[in-house]
Scaffold this motif. Structure first.
Motif, mmCIF file in Angstrom:
data_model
loop_
_atom_site.group_PDB
_atom_site.id
_atom_site.type_symbol
_atom_site.label_atom_id
_atom_site.label_comp_id
_atom_site.label_asym_id
_atom_site.label_seq_id
_atom_site.Cartn_x
_atom_site.Cartn_y
_atom_site.Cartn_z
ATOM 1 N N ARG A 829 -33.102 -11.644 29.003
ATOM 2 C CA ARG A 829 -34.014 -10.747 28.299
ATOM 3 C C ARG A 829 -34.959 -10.076 29.310
ATOM 4 N NH1 ARG A 829 -39.306 -10.620 27.843
ATOM 5 N NH2 ARG A 829 -39.443 -12.867 27.574
ATOM 6 N N ARG A 830 -35.477 -10.890 30.244
ATOM 7 C CA ARG A 830 -36.387 -10.325 31.243
ATOM 8 C C ARG A 830 -35.674 -9.293 32.104
ATOM 9 N NH1 ARG A 830 -38.481 -15.489 31.404
ATOM 10 N NH2 ARG A 830 -37.120 -16.092 33.129
ATOM 11 N N ASN A 832 -33.719 -7.246 31.006
ATOM 12 C CA ASN A 832 -33.378 -6.177 30.080
ATOM 13 C C ASN A 832 -31.937 -6.197 29.602
ATOM 14 O OD1 ASN A 832 -35.680 -4.812 29.412
ATOM 15 N ND2 ASN A 832 -35.764 -3.821 31.437
ATOM 16 N N ARG A 834 -30.749 -7.449 26.830
ATOM 17 C CA ARG A 834 -31.112 -8.075 25.551
ATOM 18 C C ARG A 834 -29.920 -8.465 24.702
ATOM 19 N NH1 ARG A 834 -36.180 -4.351 24.391
ATOM 20 N NH2 ARG A 834 -37.456 -5.278 26.020
ATOM 21 N N ALA A 837 -28.508 -11.493 25.851
ATOM 22 C CA ALA A 837 -29.426 -12.633 25.757
ATOM 23 C C ALA A 837 -29.284 -13.382 24.435
ATOM 24 C CB ALA A 837 -30.868 -12.169 25.946
ATOM 25 N N ARG A 838 -28.930 -12.627 23.392
ATOM 26 C CA ARG A 838 -28.987 -13.232 22.054
ATOM 27 C C ARG A 838 -28.086 -14.444 21.867
ATOM 28 N NH1 ARG A 838 -29.197 -8.778 17.347
ATOM 29 N NH2 ARG A 838 -30.951 -7.569 18.152
ATOM 30 N N GLU A 863 -38.268 -15.914 21.894
ATOM 31 C CA GLU A 863 -37.450 -15.079 22.780
ATOM 32 C C GLU A 863 -36.556 -14.142 21.968
ATOM 33 O OE1 GLU A 863 -37.286 -14.442 25.910
ATOM 34 O OE2 GLU A 863 -38.738 -15.922 26.657
ATOM 35 N N CYS A 867 -36.278 -10.064 21.836
ATOM 36 C CA CYS A 867 -35.039 -9.323 22.035
ATOM 37 C C CYS A 867 -34.812 -8.313 20.912
ATOM 38 C CB CYS A 867 -33.838 -10.259 22.041
ATOM 39 S SG CYS A 867 -33.685 -11.195 23.530
#
Ligand SMILES: Nc1ncnc2c1ncn2[C@@H]1O[C@H](COP(=O)(O)OP(=O)(O)O)[C@@H](O)[C@H]1O
Ligand SMILES: [Mg+2]
Length: 960
Positions: A829-830, A832, A834, A837-838, A863, A867
């Motif tokens: 996530r950091r 970018n 996203r 990330a999920r 988190e 996202c």
């Protein structure tokens, strides 16, 4: 018998009985000077209880009885204790009643818990009895009761308000000192205790007694004189009247002067004159009864008085007619003051001889009673006496009375007793003192060692003394002792030598692994060529293997799988437990080894039956210990709630049983578990409650664990500097004592990272990963990788985190896996990424939820929100709303236990269980226990998820 002027006292007694009949037990203390009428009141209360349908158990302390183990408890319960009543936790009382023996466990904490277990067992015996009908437990002359029974009375009194039981304790006021005094004070301090102090009889009552005894014509002045002399004490009054009657005095005014000439002391002494008037046989028999006290069966008393039985019977009848003896079997005095007068009149020497003879007479039929009399003899260097005292001391220990054993052995020491025999008595005495939790234990063993010559005896003493040093954390003294012993050990006995060496390693290892290093190294060298061939076929081999496995874990030698094989052989398919019992350091060593090498299922296979067995036997110390270990295992596996429950239970049982050792260890687990549960206030409160919120925890070999847990709490609280301080200290202590802990190192890296020392953090993390790779245990590797990923940051960090998640996928550390997934998602996530990330975040959240690891669930949730996802929080079921105690009770109920069995298993009272269960039903909206299992999460029944539900591990703690 007529009871005058006791309306008030009887009303108080009635109140206590009524409350008990209604289910709220109460204590009634009756106090007063000798002869004032306590026994009469106790008897009257017992009668009234029976009229109300109570069952009554009664006992009376005796002047010689104070050192007779559980004497009063035996009087109370021996007549009623059936196998049925001794079922369940009450079974723990069997040794106290002479119906079984206690396990020969010797650890200090184990023995301190033992008296707790016996009391607990007696408590359940009372509870079982009270199940049938309300119960009166009446103890008269409690000032003479033995210490063990007095302890039980207090234990019972504290838990009385939930039982239909009235406890009546009568004792001499003012006088009781020592154990009885303390106990009376403790009883009186309890809330809701009732007290009765029989008053002296008034003038009117005295008149009534005088007229009943000496005729209706007794004149008032005469009666007044009787009242003055007796002070209204009914015993003295009756004695006085007996004397006057015997002397043919008429109760007229002119005899009042003569009455006034008497004194209470004279009234007591007059029994001797009355006795003399009854003839030589009567005197001899009375003296025999005074010596025998509780053991005055007619035949024994006759033998002691050197009378044939028919002469003795005639004498007994006379004594009963003269109201010196009570019309009872076995023979006894009408009042203890009369016995006291006769006994005192015998003089020291004849008393001593009488007791010696009494011991011989009783030896055949009741050896434990013989010991009571031996205690009243005088030291005379008599081998029969010493042997007997020793045998009885052993017996007392087996029946759970360390205090009783101690008295007997001290008496044995005061005989002229020398050489090996003295050493053996000292050894036994030190053992009894250690078990009872008091006395100069180490000095006893040291003195014994200074005297003993035989190598086998010396080895036994050395072992005991080493154990004392061990439990006291005196590593230097312990090492010196064992080393001397090993050096001086005769060469012709290599097996014992090897055992001594194995002991040295095992003790040192748990106490100060650093110091264990060299000796263990040498030992390994000695058996070295054999290590690979050691198959764990003998007890020594198994112990040795356990020690070696632990050693290799501590120093991360060889590899995890290699060590796992050693541990397996040490266990010997369960034979290790049979060798030494669950609480032995060797078992603890193997259990922790298994956790370090991802063999959780094997550890559980040992723990589950051990927990169940300890529960069943009501073995508090062992249960607390097993729960301590299991909570650690759960924490490792990431089962935060399980860890919390077990740790809480272990602490509660330890508190109840007065156990010290191991508290910091459990506390460390509890705090870490609460942090996982996101209950930071709860964690803080636990630390505060045990004085561990700041500074150094008390000295203990596992202090670093507590520091580590506290560091995690501080970090979760955002108090990073304090966290760093604790983590640094933990790492230093751990490394200096145990070698490098990879998990500790990981924690250290995290600490350095959060306080901005990135380069150092990275160096530490990479080093940990390097070591973990060589160690070859997936969980350990995964955990260190995760930390490295966090510390590295950036794209490289993402890659390392992904690798961590992958490694942990197949390891039995679910929560650690969840954490790696969440950290990976957060890193993506950091960066970018996203969408990517999920998936890990969702999976991580799901797994963490199954672990009840709220903190990680919350993080994943936050988190996911960041996202742009709309995460559904995992459903909170009603189970989540249960408090730890409610959940524990619910699970035991779901597994089919009755409320009584649950109460016994948890060392609580039954109404407590009922209350919890009521709350459970309400919160879960369930109306019968059959439905509980379905509502509680799957696997809840056996109170651990099934082992295929691979669960995660507290990241913290342990590890190589
Ligand atoms: N209230 C009373 N009225 C008349 N006699 C009494 C009363 N209380 C006690 N006695 C008699 O006095 C004697 C001593 O009483 P006891 O109960 O044995 O005293 P304690 O147990 O306090 O030493 C007994 O013979 C008893 O029957
Ligand atoms: Mg009495």
């Amino acid at each position: 018998m007529l009871l005058l002027e006791r309306e008030l006292e009887l009303a108080v007694a009635d109140g206590v009985l009524d409350a008990a009949a209604a289910g709220t037990g109460r204590v009634l203390v009756v106090a007063g000077e000798p002869g004032i009428g306590k026994t009469a009141l106790v008897d009257a209360t017992a009668r009234r209880a029976r009229e109300r349908g109570f069952a009554v158990v009664a006992a009376t302390g005796g002047a010689l009885e104070g050192d007779f183990p559980f004497g009063v408890a035996r009087q109370l319960f021996e007549p009623v204790a059936t196998p049925e009543l001794l079922a369940g936790a009450a079974g723990a009382a069997a040794p106290a009643l002479g119906l079984g023996r206690v396990a020969a466990e010797a650890s200090e904490s184990g023995q301190r818990a033992l008296s707790f277990e016996l009391q607990h067992g007696l408590y359940w015996l009372v509870a079982n009895l009270a199940e049938r009908a309300p119960l009166l437990v009446a103890v008269d002359d409690a000032q003479w009761a033995d210490r063990d029974s007095l302890g039980f009375l207090v234990y019972l009194a504290r838990r009385l308000d939930e039982l239909p039981v009235a406890l009546l304790v009568a004792a001499r006021g003012g006088e009781p000192n020592g154990a009885a005094g303390e106990v009376l004070a403790a009883l009186r301090a309890l809330p809701g205790v009732a007290e009765a102090e029989p008053r002296p009889l008034s003038g009117a009552a005295v008149e009534a007694v005088v007229r009943a005894a000496l005729g209706g014509g007794a004149e008032q002045v005469f009666c007044e004189a009787c009242r003055e002399v007796s002070g209204g004490n009914p015993f003295l009054l009756r004695g006085l009247l007996d004397d006057l009657g015997a002397a043919g005095v008429r109760p007229a005014a002119d005899a009042a002067e003569r009455v006034r000439g008497a004194t209470p002391a004279a009234v007591q002494r007059n029994v001797l004159l009355r006795l003399a008037g009854l003839g030589g046989d009567a005197v001899a028999l009375a003296q025999a009864v005074a010596i025998l006290e509780r053991d005055a069966d007619l035949s024994v008393a006759a033998a002691l008085a050197a009378l044939d039985e028919s002469a003795a019977r005639t004498a007994a009848d006379r004594l009963i007619d003269a109201r010196v003896l009570a019309p009872a079997h076995p023979l006894r005095f009408a009042h203890p003051l009369l016995r006291g007068a006769v006994y005192a009149d015998l003089g020291v020497v004849r008393r001593g001889a009488g007791h010696r003879r009494a011991a011989e007479l009783l030896d055949e039929r009741a050896p434990d009673r013989a010991a009571v009399h031996l205690l009243s003899t005088h030291p005379a260097g008599d081998p029969w006496v010493i042997a007997h005292l020793r045998a009885q001391a052993e017996r007392a220990l087996a029946h759970g009375s360390a205090g009783g054993a101690r008295v007997l052995l001290e008496r044995a020491l005061s005989e002229p007793c020398t050489g090996e025999e003295r050493a053996e008595v000292l050894l036994a005495l030190g053992d009894a003192e250690r078990r009872g939790g008091g006395g100069p234990v180490a000095e006893r063993f040291e003195e014994a060692l200074a005297i003993a010559r035989g190598p086998r005896l010396r080895t036994r003493i050395v072992r005991e003394l080493a154990h004392v040093h061990w439990t006291r954390g005196e590593a230097d003294a312990m090492r010196a002792l064992l080393e001397d012993a090993i050096r001086a050990h005769p060469a012709d006995d290599p097996e014992t030598l090897l055992e001594l060496q194995a002991d040295r390693a095992a003790f040192l290892q748990m106490n100060d692994p650093h110091a264990a290093l060299a000796p263990l190294g040498r030992l390994t060298e000695r058996v070295g060529p054999r290590v690979e061939r050691l198959r764990g076929d003998t007890p020594v081999e198994r112990r040795l293997l356990a020690t070696l496995a632990f050693h290799r874990v501590v120093w991360a030698q060889t590899s995890g799988p290699e060590v796992a094989r050693l541990a397996e052989r040490a266990l010997g398919g369960g034979r290790l437990l049979d060798d030494v019992g669950a609480a032995h350091p060797a078992v603890l060593a193997v259990l922790s080894v298994l956790q370090y090498v991802d063999r959780d299922a094997d550890a559980e296979a040992v723990l589950e039956p051990a927990v169940a067995a300890a529960r069943e036997r009501g073995a508090a110390a062992e249960l607390a210990l097993m729960l301590t270990v299991r909570s650690r295992l759960s924490l490792f596996r990431g089962l935060a709630r399980e860890a919390e429950l077990d740790a809480r239970d272990a602490l509660a049982i330890g508190d109840a049983a007065g156990l010290e050792p191991g508290r910091e260890f459990v506390l460390a687990t509890l705090v870490a578990a609460l942090v996982e549960r996101a209950d930071l206030d709860g964690a803080e409160a636990e630390l505060a409650a045990r004085g561990a919120s700041s500074g150094e925890p008390r000295t203990h070999a596992t202090r670093w664990l507590l520091l580590q847990s506290r560091a995690r709490l501080r970090r979760a609280q955002g108090r990073f500097a304090e966290a760093m301080e604790d983590v640094g200290r933990a790492d230093r202590e751990r490394s200096s004592a145990y070698g490098v802990s990879l998990l500790g190192r990981a924690e250290l890296a995290l600490g350095l990272h959060t306080t901005g020392e990135h380069a150092e953090a990275r160096r530490v993390a990479v080093d940990a990963v390097r070591r973990a790779t060589a160690w070859e245990v997936p969980s350990t590797l995964g955990m260190t990788l995760r930390v490295q990923g966090l510390v590295e940051g950036g794209e490289r960090g993402v890659a390392v985190l992904a690798r961590a998640a992958e490694v942990l996928e197949g390891a039995p550390r679910q929560l650690e896996h969840a954490r790696a997934l969440v950290d990976l998602g957060a890193a993506l996530r950091r960066a970018n990424r996203r969408a990517q990330a999920r998936e890990p975040l969702e999976r991580g959240m799901e797994i963490a939820h199954r672990c009840a690891a709220t903190a990680t669930v919350e993080r994943a949730h936050a988190e996911l929100l960041a996202c742009g996802a709309r995460p559904r929080r995992p459903v909170r079921t009603g189970v989540e709303a249960l408090t730890p105690s409610e959940l524990r009770v619910a699970r035991l109920a779901a597994s089919g236990l009755t409320n009584r069995e649950i109460a016994q298993a948890l060392f609580v009272t039954r109404p407590t269980v009922t209350t919890h269960l009521g709350a459970v039903y309400r919160k879960l909206d369930v109306n019968a226990r059959e439905h509980l299992a379905a509502v509680l999460e799957p696997g809840a029944k056996d109170h651990h998820p099934p082992s295929d539900a691979k669960a995660p591990g507290g990241r913290e703690a342990v590890v190589p």
